[in-house]
Scaffold this motif. Sequence first.
Motif: not given
Length: 585
Positions: A249-254, A213-215, A261-262
Amino acid sequence: MDIAGLDLPRVSHVPVSLRRDYPVKFMKWTRCSIELAFFLVCVPVDSPCDLTSGAVRFVDIAARAGVNYLHVSGDPHKKTRIIEAKGGGLALLDADGDGWLDIYFVNGSTLQPPAGGLPKDRLFRNNRDGTFTDVTEDSGLGDTEWGMGCAAADYDNDGDVDLYVTNYGPNRLYRNDGKGHFTDVIETAGCQSVAYSTGVSFADYDRDGFVDVVVADYLNLKSLPENAKAEWRGFAVYPGPRAYEPLKIYLFRNKGDGTFEDVTEKSGMGNAPPAYHFTCVWADVNEDLYPDLYVANDSMPGYLFMNQRNGTFVEDGLLAGVSYSEDGTEMAFMGAAFGDPNGDGHWDLSVSTFSEEPFPLWFGNGDGTFTDVTYARGIGHKTYSSLGWGVQWIDVENDGDEDLFFCTGHVYPEADHPDLDISFAQKSLFFENVNLGEFVSIENGLGDDFYAPRVGRGCASGDLDNDGDLDLVLTYLNGPAAVLRNDGGNAHHWLQLVLEGTRSNRMAIGAVARLVSGGRTQTREVRSQSSFLSQNSPVLHFGLGDSPQADRIEIQWPSGTKTVLEKVKADQRLHIREELKESLQ
């Protein structure tokens, strides 16, 4: 022959500061002249009379259907802070797994606590009879933060759809128990941003079978200088985004265990300068099977993060041609949507912008670059005076190509001053696709409810009544939502696909289906956020026109596997499982 393939000067992606005025203007007008001549002489335009005649009409059934949602966003008559003019996202999702789309609305708030209590996000369950029931309290939802947008995905691969909601303040990640009851698990999941978040979107960027997910955060609302002032057309208005500090912008890896994980810095997304981010949309624009990310930025160049297939990204919007307008100026990008209106199998991009800026239309070349066809394809002049938000590629009459819809409305109530040639509430815009990527503005014929002037924001499309045509749900700033039922769109044949991944993520986000029927190829993809901070139905919809069947369907799954079906009967919804297919009739 597509004019995008002609060897013409391409200057749309070069900033003004890097150009010399005369050569640029010469090349721009040369290109436009050649494109216009080609259009007039060589391209036969189909008649749009089927839509202007009222064959398809959209009827607002919100009140009779029980969708009594009212969006709240500050004072409806006077806006003093930028947050009061934003937000309004929504999602069409099957929250309870019964095969019918429910509606989730993200609500705003007010600068001062209202007497009747804080506004809440709302969930309306589809009763499968043309009506909806407000089940917010029973669902565990009803967030009271000042909300902006949302995106839906099955992040834990348990077979039901979960929901991420962005806010000014703490965001929410709602895990679905499979029966339509949700629990906020964002703190334990580890994908939080407590700033002013707007865009959010899921995709399996590393192709490990779990959606990431990207936030995207917007701006630091507390960074406004004490004496900041702004003026628009001679009126004192609230300061725009450039008065504030932009955010990241933030990317979180599933990680596959229910947590994230950020990887913002590790992935390279953190290298992009902070910006005023809005809608985030994933699409594989260079066709290497790895999803890339487009971010619509307000009052700054748009971003295109190209997936390097090793867990990292490079921001390449400038060279790709999707950061600036055709003449190289920055624009206020709001909403964004990928589609394939010209049927060449490459993803094209439509973006909405501020008033007195044309809404860009970029045709993808399949290699990660785009060609600006905003004016050449009939979009520029008709969008210039509108202020756009939600964007939809939607085949409203099931004729086999994607039409283009914009939800519009201004940000300043002062626009209603009688001395101005603009208004706060505006009519939605609709462009019929008449010849594989040539567009004609349809300004009457779709019903009074469709053209009613409103202060539009979010919109989402899906088949709410399961009758074989696409409906629209729209939100309006400080106003009631509209549920626009499509009447007449199913006079032509259609086909719908519900995809389920096995080796791919369960909801099949990122799966691409190509359908061939009647000599025409259509391409659709299961996506997370699109439009403006909103979520469309994940069910892939194809109009087949007069064809009684799809000759061939090829599904490219995110895992890399393919499913091929031949001679599929029209007018049905198929559930296709990766490596297994079955009909839901």
